[in-house]
Design an enzyme around this catalytic site. Structure first.
Site, PDB file in Angstrom:
ATOM      1  N   LEU A 350       6.953  10.014 -19.590  1.00 12.10           N
ATOM      2  CA  LEU A 350       7.672  11.081 -18.887  1.00 12.10           C
ATOM      3  C   LEU A 350       8.160  10.631 -17.521  1.00 12.10           C
ATOM      4  O   LEU A 350       9.195  11.065 -17.040  1.00 12.10           O
ATOM      5  CB  LEU A 350       6.764  12.307 -18.722  1.00 12.10           C
ATOM      6  CG  LEU A 350       6.449  13.109 -19.984  1.00 12.10           C
ATOM      7  CD1 LEU A 350       5.445  14.205 -19.662  1.00 12.10           C
ATOM      8  CD2 LEU A 350       7.714  13.707 -20.578  1.00 12.10           C
ATOM      9  N   GLY A 351       7.405   9.776 -16.875  1.00 16.21           N
ATOM     10  CA  GLY A 351       7.773   9.309 -15.539  1.00 16.21           C
ATOM     11  C   GLY A 351       6.669   8.447 -14.978  1.00 16.21           C
ATOM     12  O   GLY A 351       5.590   8.310 -15.547  1.00 16.21           O
ATOM     13  N   GLY A 353       5.124   6.866 -10.914  1.00 15.53           N
ATOM     14  CA  GLY A 353       5.198   6.871  -9.456  1.00 15.53           C
ATOM     15  C   GLY A 353       4.247   5.851  -8.896  1.00 15.53           C
ATOM     16  O   GLY A 353       3.762   4.956  -9.596  1.00 15.53           O
ATOM     17  N   GLY A 354       3.959   5.988  -7.582  1.00 15.55           N
ATOM     18  CA  GLY A 354       3.114   5.009  -6.926  1.00 15.55           C
ATOM     19  C   GLY A 354       1.663   5.066  -7.361  1.00 15.55           C
ATOM     20  O   GLY A 354       0.897   4.149  -7.093  1.00 15.55           O
ATOM     21  N   LYS A 357       1.376   6.227 -14.329  1.00 15.76           N
ATOM     22  CA  LYS A 357       2.392   6.638 -15.285  1.00 15.76           C
ATOM     23  C   LYS A 357       1.946   7.917 -15.987  1.00 15.76           C
ATOM     24  O   LYS A 357       0.758   8.129 -16.215  1.00 15.76           O
ATOM     25  CB  LYS A 357       2.630   5.535 -16.310  1.00 15.76           C
ATOM     26  CG  LYS A 357       3.185   4.240 -15.716  1.00 15.76           C
ATOM     27  CD  LYS A 357       3.409   3.197 -16.804  1.00 15.76           C
ATOM     28  CE  LYS A 357       3.992   1.920 -16.220  1.00 15.76           C
ATOM     29  NZ  LYS A 357       4.220   0.876 -17.254  1.00 15.76           N
ATOM     30  N   VAL A 358       2.929   8.738 -16.384  1.00 10.22           N
ATOM     31  CA  VAL A 358       2.650  10.004 -17.057  1.00 10.22           C
ATOM     32  C   VAL A 358       3.286   9.977 -18.440  1.00 10.22           C
ATOM     33  O   VAL A 358       4.477   9.673 -18.578  1.00 10.22           O
ATOM     34  CB  VAL A 358       3.187  11.209 -16.252  1.00 10.22           C
ATOM     35  CG1 VAL A 358       2.825  12.517 -16.951  1.00 10.22           C
ATOM     36  CG2 VAL A 358       2.624  11.200 -14.834  1.00 10.22           C
ATOM     37  N   LYS A 373      -1.824  11.491 -17.384  1.00  9.98           N
ATOM     38  CA  LYS A 373      -1.537  10.554 -16.304  1.00  9.98           C
ATOM     39  C   LYS A 373      -2.555   9.431 -16.334  1.00  9.98           C
ATOM     40  O   LYS A 373      -3.761   9.657 -16.280  1.00  9.98           O
ATOM     41  CB  LYS A 373      -1.561  11.242 -14.938  1.00  9.98           C
ATOM     42  CG  LYS A 373      -1.142  10.297 -13.808  1.00  9.98           C
ATOM     43  CD  LYS A 373      -0.709  11.033 -12.577  1.00  9.98           C
ATOM     44  CE  LYS A 373      -0.096  10.093 -11.552  1.00  9.98           C
ATOM     45  NZ  LYS A 373       0.397  10.769 -10.364  1.00  9.98           N
ATOM     46  N   ASP A 469      -0.170  15.550  -1.496  1.00 10.77           N
ATOM     47  CA  ASP A 469       1.005  14.850  -2.043  1.00 10.77           C
ATOM     48  C   ASP A 469       2.043  15.854  -2.530  1.00 10.77           C
ATOM     49  O   ASP A 469       2.498  15.802  -3.676  1.00 10.77           O
ATOM     50  CB  ASP A 469       0.588  13.917  -3.181  1.00 10.77           C
ATOM     51  CG  ASP A 469       1.652  12.857  -3.471  1.00 10.77           C
ATOM     52  OD1 ASP A 469       2.514  12.622  -2.586  1.00 10.77           O
ATOM     53  OD2 ASP A 469       1.634  12.270  -4.563  1.00 10.77           O
TER      54      ASP A 469
END
Length: 669
Positions: A350-351, A353-354, A357-358, A373, A469
């Site tokens: 799905l995406g 970030g830092g 991963k998801v 996640k 966050d």
């Protein structure tokens, strides 16, 4: 961490009395070889002077061996001087920005207390800005350091006792014909010539750079009017310094001349040494070709066997420790998550970030859609406390919080399981799907939804939960476009009335409050700061920081909105919102002003989330002097006059508490 220090001191090749007479005359130079009896030693047979090698976090110094007499007496005036040199900065990591070099006038031959990285081998954390340094330098910097107020990652600056430049400009030159400014990239394979000239009578220091194939421009890049006499001793050393950090660059001096009370001799470009060729690409291709031809079959067999063994024996292995029994209802089996995400395939991603991963997935046992996640957590110390916090957060229930269903722990990896939000993140609608733009009513609804969820975390649960966050990527949307705050991977818990403990600074650049970056102590106020940035971002449709903004005033979102408030604050609104004739200008202005209020750099001035909800609902009105309060961010001392107002606005308001008892989840620590 191991630091490598490379210090090159230019030694005399001829007798010391000859060198001394030349330094007293104040003229010397080299042009890729020894000449004019200067006695300068070069670093290799071709006359190429290399200040740094390929080591990380190293610095190099090159100084002329004899001091130069800049004054005739201790209280005298600094003499005029002129120097020109040809330099080159070559990146060792595919043209990524490293750190630069500097021409330096120093009281000592070498800078023994200097540091690498952003300090350029000039100063260190302790002595940067110390008036007793008596150092004048011109930096050619290739890295933007916020702590020194650097304008960009490609600039020239005049430094006196500090790396916060007296005057600076983006690297470039002005054409003689029409005065057009031309940028010069400091990191490249092409040498650049620099001129540094000080006129004692006018007390003016000029800096000029240009490509070596062009004549010296008439208009200098930098011109600083300042008497250098208080900063320089009678005799000083001149030379160069450079540094590397995590990103490495090679720094070269190809030619250099210097003269007191006159113009330095120009450098014969045709006689300059050549820069070394970049052989990395050719070498890598040769190594790859040889390796593939000799080992392709062996690698194929090895990978096949390893893959089969991994699938059969280890891919589903996990360890359940005794202390995890109490968290049993919140723990998922790795096998279930592996099957749900089809083996964590990229097609299910799905995406990312830092912090991980998801992946999307569907639990085979309940046919429930989930988001998983995958977070790296390779430190066993603190794992038990971390899982306990996850289980605690899992009990939260609020319509504007993404449900955290549970976790899975396998070796050094942690998996957090959330409800899957079908519409994805707010970030996607703001920046990655222009065809699916949000109108103002949807944006305002999302802002209120996130405010409600955050207020619940801060004020309405049995403990205070600090999210740490808040950003568009962590605001998820359901089928009805309701906003839900998710990703509790960085969240911290504390009791009401107690300050949270200091920890490592965590979050996303652009959303971190000033006090958090200084102290490392997250608080509900630092969450409010990030929420204020989020409100501005949703309304303006742009990131908090735009390094390549069309003008400097638009680089930082909060500064831009504040500047426009004095004229017309609505000019910052996202053009896609303006296309909707039904959007309420008064409502938009409220959100913009409240966003500036929440993102005030002084924590005590910011309102609580309870107050924010009252402002958004129209129950309470913004202060009449809010512009003065927000404008005072430019002068922190000015906020003292608003102390009582700030304290009253920070008082929590009474909001109905939502209480649920079912378990809960989110994606990511």
């Amino acid at each position: 961490m191991k630091f490598f220090v490379l210090v090159l001191l230019l030694v005399l090749q001829f007798f010391s009395n000859k060198a001394l007479s030349q330094s007293e005359e104040g003229e010397f130079g080299f042009n890729g070889y020894l000449y004019d009896n200067s006695g300068i030693a070069i670093t290799n047979s071709k006359g190429l002077m290399k200040l740094t090698n390929s080591s990380e976090f190293s610095y190099g110094h090159v100084f002329y061996n004899s001091p130069v007499r800049f004054k005739n007496s201790p209280n005298g005036t600094v003499s005029s001087f002129s120097t020109t040199f040809v330099f080159a900065i070559v990146s060792n990591v595919n043209a990524l920005d490293g750190h630069g070099l500097a021409f330096v006038i120093s009281p000592t031959k070498g800078l023994p207390y200097s540091s690498s990285s952003q300090y350029l081998g000039l100063f260190n954390l302790t002595n940067n800005g110390d008036p007793s340094n008596h150092i004048v330098a011109v930096e050619f910097d290739t890295f933007q350091n916020q702590e020194f107020d650097d304008m960009d990652n490609n600039h020239v600056g005049i430094d006196i006792n500090s790396l916060s430049s007296e005057k600076a400009s983006t690297a470039g030159y002005y054409e003689d014909d029409d005065g057009t400014f031309k940028n010069i990239r400091l990191i490249n394979q092409k040498p650049i010539q620099a001129w540094i000239e000080y006129d004692s009578s006018r007390r003016q220091l000029n800096v000029t750079i240009h490509p070596i194939h062009l004549p010296k421009p008439k208009i200098p890049l930098l011109s600083l009017t300042k008497d250098l006499s208080p900063y320089l001793f009678d005799s000083m050393y001149v030379g160069f310094t450079s540094a590397t950090g995590r990103l490495r660059s090679s720094h070269y001096i190809l030619g250099w001349t210097f003269k007191l009370n006159g113009t330095a001799s120009n450098i014969d470009i045709s006689r300059l040494p050549k820069l070394p060729r970049d052989s990395r690409s050719t070498s890598v291709k040769k190594i790859l070709a040889i390796s593939l031809s000799l080992t392709s079959l062996a690698i194929l067999v090895f990978l096949t066997i390893s893959y089969m063994l991994f699938l059969k024996r280890k891919k589903l292995m996990e360890v359940l420790e005794d202390w995890e029994v109490q968290f049993g209802p919140h723990r998922f089996a790795y096998k279930d998550l592996y099957i749900a995400t089809k083996g964590f395939r990229n097609s299910e991603l799905l995406g990312k970030g830092g912090f991980g991963k998801v992946y999307k997935g569907t639990l085979s046992t309940s046919n429930m859609d989930i988001a998983v996640k995958k977070v790296s957590h390779d430190s066993r110390q603190g794992m038990r406390e971390f899982v306990a916090e996850i289980a605690t957060i899992g009990r939260l229930r609020h319509p504007n919080l993404v449900r955290l269903l549970g976790y899975c722990r396998r070796k050094g990896e942690l998996y957090l399981v959330y409800d899957c939000m079908p519409k994805g993140s707010l970030d996607k609608f703001l920046y990655h799907q222009p065809e699916q733009s949000l109108d103002w009513s949807q944006r305002f609804k999302i802002i209120k939804d996130v405010a409600s969820g955050l207020c619940y975390l801060h004020h309405q649960w049995v403990q205070v939960i600090i999210h740490r966050d808040i950003k568009p990527a962590n605001v998820l949307l359901d089928d009805s476009m309701n906003g839900k705050l998710g990703d509790f991977g960085l969240a911290k818990l504390c009791e009401h009335g107690f300050d949270p403990q200091t920890s490592n600074v965590a979050g996303t650049f652009g959303y971190i409050s000033p006090e958090l970056s200084r102290t490392g102590k997250a608080s509900t106020s630092s969450d409010v700061f990030a929420f204020g940035i989020l409100m501005l971002e949703i309304t303006c449709g742009r990131r908090p920081v735009l390094p390549r903004a069309s003008s400097p005033s638009e680089m930082v979102l909060t500064d831009w909105v504040l500047d426009c408030w004095e004229d017309d604050i609505l000019q910052v609104v996202d053009e896609r919102v303006k296309q909707d004739d039904k959007y309420l200008e008064e409502q938009v202005a409220l959100v913009l002003k409240l966003g500036l209020f929440c993102s005030h750099p002084v924590a005590a001035v910011r309102p609580s989330m309870s107050s924010v909800i009252q402002f958004l609902d129209g129950v309470a009105q913004l202060p009449n002097n809010l512009f003065d309060i927000v404008k005072a961010r430019e002068n922190v001392g000015a906020i003292e006059g608003f102390g009582e107002a700030a304290e009253s606005l920070a008082e929590p308001c009474s909001v109905a508490t939502l209480t649920f008892t079912e378990p809960f989840v989110s994606h990511g620590r």
